[in-house]
Scaffold this motif. Structure first.
Motif, PDB file in Angstrom:
ATOM      1  N   ILE A  34      26.989  34.626  43.583  1.00  0.00           N
ATOM      2  CA  ILE A  34      27.561  35.587  44.531  1.00  0.00           C
ATOM      3  C   ILE A  34      26.852  35.479  45.872  1.00  0.00           C
ATOM      4  CG2 ILE A  34      27.848  38.059  45.008  1.00  0.00           C
ATOM      5  CD1 ILE A  34      28.253  38.445  41.976  1.00  0.00           C
ATOM      6  N   GLY A  35      25.539  35.290  45.843  1.00  0.00           N
ATOM      7  CA  GLY A  35      24.790  35.135  47.088  1.00  0.00           C
ATOM      8  C   GLY A  35      25.254  33.944  47.894  1.00  0.00           C
ATOM      9  N   GLN A  36      25.574  32.860  47.210  1.00  0.00           N
ATOM     10  CA  GLN A  36      26.081  31.678  47.905  1.00  0.00           C
ATOM     11  C   GLN A  36      27.418  31.976  48.585  1.00  0.00           C
ATOM     12  OE1 GLN A  36      26.762  28.346  45.296  1.00  0.00           O
ATOM     13  NE2 GLN A  36      26.812  26.868  46.969  1.00  0.00           N
ATOM     14  N   ALA A  37      28.268  32.732  47.906  1.00  0.00           N
ATOM     15  CA  ALA A  37      29.574  33.077  48.480  1.00  0.00           C
ATOM     16  C   ALA A  37      29.436  34.001  49.685  1.00  0.00           C
ATOM     17  CB  ALA A  37      30.443  33.734  47.416  1.00  0.00           C
ATOM     18  N   LEU A  38      28.351  34.784  49.721  1.00  0.00           N
ATOM     19  CA  LEU A  38      28.127  35.729  50.828  1.00  0.00           C
ATOM     20  C   LEU A  38      27.211  35.152  51.914  1.00  0.00           C
ATOM     21  CD1 LEU A  38      27.585  38.956  48.709  1.00  0.00           C
ATOM     22  CD2 LEU A  38      29.519  38.529  50.245  1.00  0.00           C
ATOM     23  N   GLU A  39      26.812  33.918  51.768  1.00  0.00           N
ATOM     24  CA  GLU A  39      25.841  33.324  52.690  1.00  0.00           C
ATOM     25  C   GLU A  39      26.305  33.438  54.141  1.00  0.00           C
ATOM     26  OE1 GLU A  39      23.252  29.188  53.103  1.00  0.00           O
ATOM     27  OE2 GLU A  39      24.979  29.280  51.752  1.00  0.00           O
ATOM     28  N   GLY A  40      25.408  33.877  54.990  1.00  0.00           N
ATOM     29  CA  GLY A  40      25.692  34.004  56.409  1.00  0.00           C
ATOM     30  C   GLY A  40      26.226  35.356  56.831  1.00  0.00           C
ATOM     31  N   GLU A  55      23.902  42.609  45.207  1.00  0.00           N
ATOM     32  CA  GLU A  55      23.955  42.698  46.659  1.00  0.00           C
ATOM     33  C   GLU A  55      22.979  41.720  47.291  1.00  0.00           C
ATOM     34  OE1 GLU A  55      25.217  47.434  46.939  1.00  0.00           O
ATOM     35  OE2 GLU A  55      23.198  46.799  47.501  1.00  0.00           O
ATOM     36  N   PRO A  56      23.328  41.126  48.433  1.00  0.00           N
ATOM     37  CA  PRO A  56      22.427  40.172  49.093  1.00  0.00           C
ATOM     38  C   PRO A  56      21.220  40.887  49.700  1.00  0.00           C
ATOM     39  CG  PRO A  56      24.350  40.593  50.462  1.00  0.00           C
ATOM     40  CD  PRO A  56      24.606  41.288  49.159  1.00  0.00           C
ATOM     41  N   GLU A  57      20.064  40.253  49.583  1.00  0.00           N
ATOM     42  CA  GLU A  57      18.842  40.871  50.099  1.00  0.00           C
ATOM     43  C   GLU A  57      18.719  40.745  51.617  1.00  0.00           C
ATOM     44  OE1 GLU A  57      18.905  38.546  47.763  1.00  0.00           O
ATOM     45  OE2 GLU A  57      18.054  39.386  45.915  1.00  0.00           O
ATOM     46  N   ASP A  58      19.419  39.773  52.198  1.00  0.00           N
ATOM     47  CA  ASP A  58      19.237  39.482  53.620  1.00  0.00           C
ATOM     48  C   ASP A  58      20.369  40.012  54.485  1.00  0.00           C
ATOM     49  OD1 ASP A  58      21.130  37.807  52.566  1.00  0.00           O
ATOM     50  OD2 ASP A  58      20.380  35.979  53.529  1.00  0.00           O
ATOM     51  N   ALA A  59      21.096  41.028  54.001  1.00  0.00           N
ATOM     52  CA  ALA A  59      22.205  41.605  54.772  1.00  0.00           C
ATOM     53  C   ALA A  59      22.078  43.116  54.789  1.00  0.00           C
ATOM     54  CB  ALA A  59      23.547  41.196  54.167  1.00  0.00           C
ATOM     55  N   ASP A  60      22.706  43.732  55.785  1.00  0.00           N
ATOM     56  CA  ASP A  60      22.829  45.187  55.824  1.00  0.00           C
ATOM     57  C   ASP A  60      24.023  45.574  54.950  1.00  0.00           C
ATOM     58  OD1 ASP A  60      20.697  45.526  57.596  1.00  0.00           O
ATOM     59  OD2 ASP A  60      21.986  45.241  59.344  1.00  0.00           O
ATOM     60  N   ARG A 122      35.570  38.322  55.305  1.00  0.00           N
ATOM     61  CA  ARG A 122      35.467  37.529  54.081  1.00  0.00           C
ATOM     62  C   ARG A 122      35.475  38.480  52.890  1.00  0.00           C
ATOM     63  NH1 ARG A 122      29.925  34.472  53.343  1.00  0.00           N
ATOM     64  NH2 ARG A 122      30.358  34.229  55.574  1.00  0.00           N
ATOM     65  N   GLN A 123      36.099  38.042  51.807  1.00  0.00           N
ATOM     66  CA  GLN A 123      36.160  38.868  50.605  1.00  0.00           C
ATOM     67  C   GLN A 123      35.624  38.061  49.421  1.00  0.00           C
ATOM     68  OE1 GLN A 123      39.389  38.235  52.294  1.00  0.00           O
ATOM     69  NE2 GLN A 123      38.610  39.733  53.772  1.00  0.00           N
ATOM     70  N   VAL A 124      34.745  38.688  48.645  1.00  0.00           N
ATOM     71  CA  VAL A 124      34.137  38.053  47.475  1.00  0.00           C
ATOM     72  C   VAL A 124      34.345  38.993  46.289  1.00  0.00           C
ATOM     73  CG1 VAL A 124      31.990  37.210  46.450  1.00  0.00           C
ATOM     74  CG2 VAL A 124      32.446  36.822  48.896  1.00  0.00           C
ATOM     75  N   VAL A 125      35.119  38.549  45.317  1.00  0.00           N
ATOM     76  CA  VAL A 125      35.505  39.398  44.188  1.00  0.00           C
ATOM     77  C   VAL A 125      35.144  38.690  42.882  1.00  0.00           C
ATOM     78  CG1 VAL A 125      37.445  40.444  42.945  1.00  0.00           C
ATOM     79  CG2 VAL A 125      37.362  40.538  45.457  1.00  0.00           C
ATOM     80  N   PHE A 126      34.404  39.383  42.028  1.00  0.00           N
ATOM     81  CA  PHE A 126      34.087  38.865  40.693  1.00  0.00           C
ATOM     82  C   PHE A 126      34.845  39.690  39.679  1.00  0.00           C
ATOM     83  CE2 PHE A 126      31.310  38.564  36.878  1.00  0.00           C
ATOM     84  CZ  PHE A 126      31.370  37.183  36.697  1.00  0.00           C
ATOM     85  N   THR A 127      35.649  39.014  38.849  1.00  0.00           N
ATOM     86  CA  THR A 127      36.480  39.733  37.891  1.00  0.00           C
ATOM     87  C   THR A 127      36.694  38.889  36.644  1.00  0.00           C
ATOM     88  OG1 THR A 127      38.550  41.001  37.648  1.00  0.00           O
ATOM     89  CG2 THR A 127      38.666  38.920  38.878  1.00  0.00           C
ATOM     90  N   TRP A 128      37.510  39.390  35.749  1.00  0.00           N
ATOM     91  CA  TRP A 128      37.758  38.743  34.463  1.00  0.00           C
ATOM     92  C   TRP A 128      39.255  38.571  34.269  1.00  0.00           C
ATOM     93  CZ3 TRP A 128      40.139  41.038  30.051  1.00  0.00           C
ATOM     94  CH2 TRP A 128      40.070  40.263  28.878  1.00  0.00           C
ATOM     95  N   TYR A 246      35.562  34.754  33.159  1.00  0.00           N
ATOM     96  CA  TYR A 246      35.019  35.409  34.355  1.00  0.00           C
ATOM     97  C   TYR A 246      35.104  34.458  35.541  1.00  0.00           C
ATOM     98  CZ  TYR A 246      33.373  39.024  31.227  1.00  0.00           C
ATOM     99  OH  TYR A 246      33.329  40.041  30.307  1.00  0.00           O
ATOM    100  N   ARG A 247      35.558  34.988  36.675  1.00  0.00           N
ATOM    101  CA  ARG A 247      35.815  34.156  37.837  1.00  0.00           C
ATOM    102  C   ARG A 247      35.309  34.835  39.122  1.00  0.00           C
ATOM    103  NH1 ARG A 247      36.432  31.350  34.141  1.00  0.00           N
ATOM    104  NH2 ARG A 247      38.184  29.956  33.613  1.00  0.00           N
ATOM    105  N   LEU A 248      34.811  33.999  40.050  1.00  0.00           N
ATOM    106  CA  LEU A 248      34.434  34.487  41.377  1.00  0.00           C
ATOM    107  C   LEU A 248      35.462  33.979  42.375  1.00  0.00           C
ATOM    108  CD1 LEU A 248      32.204  36.009  43.014  1.00  0.00           C
ATOM    109  CD2 LEU A 248      31.306  33.743  43.597  1.00  0.00           C
ATOM    110  N   LEU A 249      36.094  34.928  43.083  1.00  0.00           N
ATOM    111  CA  LEU A 249      37.137  34.606  44.060  1.00  0.00           C
ATOM    112  C   LEU A 249      36.580  34.815  45.460  1.00  0.00           C
ATOM    113  CD1 LEU A 249      38.589  35.336  41.344  1.00  0.00           C
ATOM    114  CD2 LEU A 249      40.499  36.143  42.731  1.00  0.00           C
ATOM    115  N   VAL A 250      36.866  33.877  46.355  1.00  0.00           N
ATOM    116  CA  VAL A 250      36.436  33.995  47.737  1.00  0.00           C
ATOM    117  C   VAL A 250      37.655  33.794  48.640  1.00  0.00           C
ATOM    118  CG1 VAL A 250      34.892  33.153  49.541  1.00  0.00           C
ATOM    119  CG2 VAL A 250      34.171  33.061  47.132  1.00  0.00           C
ATOM    120  N   ALA A 251      37.802  34.688  49.608  1.00  0.00           N
ATOM    121  CA  ALA A 251      38.898  34.612  50.572  1.00  0.00           C
ATOM    122  C   ALA A 251      38.359  34.843  51.970  1.00  0.00           C
ATOM    123  CB  ALA A 251      39.968  35.656  50.233  1.00  0.00           C
ATOM    124  N   GLY A 252      39.138  34.477  52.954  1.00  0.00           N
ATOM    125  CA  GLY A 252      38.704  34.674  54.347  1.00  0.00           C
ATOM    126  C   GLY A 252      37.674  33.663  54.775  1.00  0.00           C
ATOM    127  N   GLY A 253      37.001  33.985  55.885  1.00  0.00           N
ATOM    128  CA  GLY A 253      36.046  33.027  56.428  1.00  0.00           C
ATOM    129  C   GLY A 253      34.685  33.639  56.690  1.00  0.00           C
TER     130      GLY A 253
END
Length: 253
Positions: A34-40, A55-60, A122-128, A246-253
């Protein structure tokens, strides 16, 4: 009692959320994915945040949850009590929105996903995925009632991906020593399902009546004592991970 209110996510997690963080401990491997998907992303809204897992440690991070009990266990300082379908933020307020094992609780999935797209780039969704096979042995052999409940509340990954316009869908096979105690976590540790504290931390178990759960768990206990479970599932005992949908979905930029 208001039956409809009892079925709402806030009511469910107000009931089962006490002590939730003791069982639902973030797994470092899922956290890394999940952290990789939220990178930046510098600003993140976590919708259905619960206790703040992944939750990412390096973001607000701004945590959003409809349950006061869950928000009370969240360690962050930005906490908002709200449902996914009406996020109280302006368009484009965040670099990213995350939603981890929560979309199946939303009363209006498509409206909630639309809100993720509205407030974040960007949207990051983890679901089943309820259509995935194989399914967990617990459902087939002991509690088919869970299967029916899950099929009623989970939406296929294909439909969620389409609604998000996801560009990436990544499988996450569950490691045999997965630390986050959701339903499939104990696929190679069947004795864990005997523990009522472990079961109570899962929303599916918590919604089934004791008259359904207790006889099933008694059968599992008997099968473990006799060794029949281990004989039936000898193929699982040497596996390091299992793909249960279980799948991690990423959308947007």
């Amino acid at each position: 009692m208001d039956t409809a209110a009892a079925d709402r996510p806030s009511a469910i997690y107000d009931r089962i959320g006490i002590g939730y963080s003791d069982i639902r401990r973030p797994d470092p491997r899922l956290h890394a994915l999940i952290g990789q998907a939220l990178e930046g992303a510098r600003t993140v809204v976590n919708v259905g945040a619960g206790t703040g897992s992944y939750e990412p440690e390096d973001a607000d991070v701004t945590a959003v949850d409809p349950s006061r009990v869950m928000l009370g266990q969240h360690p962050g300082v930005r906490k908002v009590k709200a449902g996914a379908e009406a996020l109280p933020f302006a368009d484009g307020s965040f670099d990213a929105a995350m939603a981890v094992m929560t979309v199946h609780h939303w009363p209006d999935l498509h409206r909630g996903l639309g809100e993720l797209r509205r407030v974040a780039r960007r949207q990051v969704v983890f679901t089943w995925d309820p259509t995935h096979r194989p399914e967990l042995w617990l459902l087939e052999e002991y509690l088919p009632e869970i299967r029916e409940m899950d099929r009623a509340r989970f939406t296929s990954v294909a439909e969620v991906a389409d609604a998000l316009d996801a560009h990436t869908v990544t499988p996450f096979p569950i490691p045999h020593d997965f630390t986050d105690g959701f339903q499939c976590a104990h696929w190679r540790r069947p004795e864990c399902y005997l523990d009522p504290v472990v079961r109570q931390a899962g929303s599916t178990f918590a919604q089934l009546p004791p008259s359904v759960v207790e006889p099933a768990i008694a059968r599992l206990r008997a099968d473990l004592d006799s060794g029949s479970w281990h004989r039936r599932h000898a193929d699982l005992l040497g596996r390091q991970s299992m793909d249960y949908g279980y799948r991690l979905l990423v959308a947007g930029g």
